[in-house]
Scaffold this active site. Sequence first.
Site, PDB file in Angstrom:
ATOM      1  N   GLY A  12       0.819  -1.208   0.000  1.00  0.00           N
ATOM      2  CA  GLY A  12       0.000   0.000   0.000  1.00  0.00           C
ATOM      3  C   GLY A  12       0.849   1.252   0.000  1.00  0.00           C
ATOM      4  O   GLY A  12       0.417   2.315   0.436  1.00  0.00           O
ATOM      5  N   ALA A  13       2.077   1.148  -0.525  1.00  0.00           N
ATOM      6  CA  ALA A  13       3.047   2.241  -0.443  1.00  0.00           C
ATOM      7  C   ALA A  13       2.680   3.430  -1.310  1.00  0.00           C
ATOM      8  O   ALA A  13       3.251   4.511  -1.152  1.00  0.00           O
ATOM      9  CB  ALA A  13       4.439   1.732  -0.833  1.00  0.00           C
ATOM     10  N   GLY A  15      -0.356   4.682  -1.278  1.00  0.00           N
ATOM     11  CA  GLY A  15      -1.526   5.288  -0.661  1.00  0.00           C
ATOM     12  C   GLY A  15      -1.191   6.421   0.286  1.00  0.00           C
ATOM     13  O   GLY A  15      -0.026   6.752   0.526  1.00  0.00           O
ATOM     14  N   PHE A  16      -2.233   6.991   0.857  1.00  0.00           N
ATOM     15  CA  PHE A  16      -2.123   8.140   1.759  1.00  0.00           C
ATOM     16  C   PHE A  16      -1.173   7.857   2.914  1.00  0.00           C
ATOM     17  O   PHE A  16      -0.200   8.597   3.151  1.00  0.00           O
ATOM     18  CB  PHE A  16      -3.535   8.478   2.241  1.00  0.00           C
ATOM     19  CG  PHE A  16      -3.633   9.459   3.364  1.00  0.00           C
ATOM     20  CD1 PHE A  16      -2.912  10.641   3.357  1.00  0.00           C
ATOM     21  CD2 PHE A  16      -4.484   9.214   4.446  1.00  0.00           C
ATOM     22  CE1 PHE A  16      -3.028  11.558   4.401  1.00  0.00           C
ATOM     23  CE2 PHE A  16      -4.613  10.119   5.482  1.00  0.00           C
ATOM     24  CZ  PHE A  16      -3.880  11.287   5.463  1.00  0.00           C
ATOM     25  N   LEU A  17      -1.397   6.783   3.657  1.00  0.00           N
ATOM     26  CA  LEU A  17      -0.533   6.430   4.781  1.00  0.00           C
ATOM     27  C   LEU A  17       0.749   5.761   4.318  1.00  0.00           C
ATOM     28  O   LEU A  17       1.833   6.053   4.827  1.00  0.00           O
ATOM     29  CB  LEU A  17      -1.281   5.506   5.754  1.00  0.00           C
ATOM     30  CG  LEU A  17      -0.460   4.923   6.902  1.00  0.00           C
ATOM     31  CD1 LEU A  17       0.105   6.026   7.794  1.00  0.00           C
ATOM     32  CD2 LEU A  17      -1.299   3.948   7.729  1.00  0.00           C
ATOM     33  N   TYR A 158     -16.389  -3.444   4.996  1.00  0.00           N
ATOM     34  CA  TYR A 158     -15.010  -3.016   5.225  1.00  0.00           C
ATOM     35  C   TYR A 158     -14.572  -3.336   6.646  1.00  0.00           C
ATOM     36  O   TYR A 158     -13.501  -3.918   6.871  1.00  0.00           O
ATOM     37  CB  TYR A 158     -14.873  -1.516   4.959  1.00  0.00           C
ATOM     38  CG  TYR A 158     -13.575  -0.939   5.489  1.00  0.00           C
ATOM     39  CD1 TYR A 158     -12.363  -1.265   4.896  1.00  0.00           C
ATOM     40  CD2 TYR A 158     -13.559  -0.099   6.599  1.00  0.00           C
ATOM     41  CE1 TYR A 158     -11.164  -0.756   5.391  1.00  0.00           C
ATOM     42  CE2 TYR A 158     -12.374   0.416   7.095  1.00  0.00           C
ATOM     43  CZ  TYR A 158     -11.181   0.081   6.490  1.00  0.00           C
ATOM     44  OH  TYR A 158      -9.994   0.580   6.998  1.00  0.00           O
ATOM     45  N   LYS A 162     -11.518  -5.957   7.819  1.00  0.00           N
ATOM     46  CA  LYS A 162     -10.358  -5.577   8.620  1.00  0.00           C
ATOM     47  C   LYS A 162     -10.274  -6.407   9.897  1.00  0.00           C
ATOM     48  O   LYS A 162      -9.176  -6.774  10.350  1.00  0.00           O
ATOM     49  CB  LYS A 162     -10.416  -4.083   8.953  1.00  0.00           C
ATOM     50  CG  LYS A 162     -10.288  -3.165   7.767  1.00  0.00           C
ATOM     51  CD  LYS A 162      -8.942  -3.282   7.062  1.00  0.00           C
ATOM     52  CE  LYS A 162      -7.841  -2.608   7.831  1.00  0.00           C
ATOM     53  NZ  LYS A 162      -6.554  -2.589   7.076  1.00  0.00           N
TER      54      LYS A 162
END
Length: 382
Positions: A12-13, A15-17, A158, A162
């Site tokens: 997820g690199a 993405g936002f975080l 979602y 998680k």
Amino acid sequence: MSLAGVRCLVTGAGGFLGQRIVRLLLEEEEELAEIRTLDKAFSYEAYKSFTDFKGQTQVTILEGDIQDATFLQRACQGVSLVIHAAAIIDVLGLVETKVIREVNVTGTQLLLDACVCNNVQHFIYTSSIEVTGPNYRGDPICNGDEDTVYDSIIRSPYSQSKKLAEAAVLKANGQALKDGGIFLTCALRPTYIFGEGSPFLQGHLAESIMNNNNFRRISRKEALVNPVYVGNVAWAHILIAKALRNPEKAKHIEGQFYYISDDTPHLSYSDLNYELSKELGLGVDPCLPMPLMMMYYFALLLEVVSFLLRPFVTYIPSFNRHLVLLLNTTFTFSYRKAQRDFGYVPRYKWKEAKQRTSQWIASVIPQRRQYLKNRLPKPKRN
């Protein structure tokens, strides 16, 4: 303990975080051997920021699908640390439940399997506050912690995904690796993340510009939450990664989950938007568009209409019951356990986090106004 010599994979690199985690790793851990940045696709800005890095750490860009087991096996070869931030985030029902499960749950399990096969020692999972709730009754939590008892019956696809993925990560802790080592896992549950580049904040800004520079109130003033700045969430990932390399600290961390918050004031989601942008001339509606109970049942009606239309046309309501509860339930948590077990203290104080985010908002507003202006129909000439 530093991360010197470590080869790290961040999913997820793009993405936002994920981008923030990678940048902070590059800034703080100069002796990292390699960072492998994994995502399905990278924006030009993310790709350029990673490839232009001039330090000693090797940066490898990996574009691929988290559901591709062969790809994940290759990505994990020679890696000793995995930070798994990749996920589909969806609170409106824009994505099919099956797709959310395949990415968030099956993808996580495939990654865990690849780690065990390749003797990856440490695995940090970016979980979510939604693993806890709010539940379908909207029961509040005020200053909760990891021992708080809560009836976390949740219906959002979602949130469920998680929760299942986090459970799989923590269950994998202690597995024997082929080289004789032990696989150590843990999870971080950030509260609502804000900061520069937030896709949710961008959406709210666009709506406010269309509403005469006024945020529509989506949450009651009394529905207090404790948002957390993106830089502090990234910082928590780095601190726990270091702690896992320390055998004395690792025995307290392995198999555990941690809430991550900071000193951002407790306020509602709508009032956070206002607090971050009021100096730029944006306002916020004084009250909800209708009483909360009426909003809840109106959301139910919209869900029923969406279900009935499904065989003929796709209709996604602008809000649903889960979102109404999420935005209007007091839900705050302490980071004391993270501070005790791996020394987490927010790197960025509220004043700095607010200033950085506000500066970003100031740069985004003209772009959004121009974009919306270009979308408006041009007047016809006689």
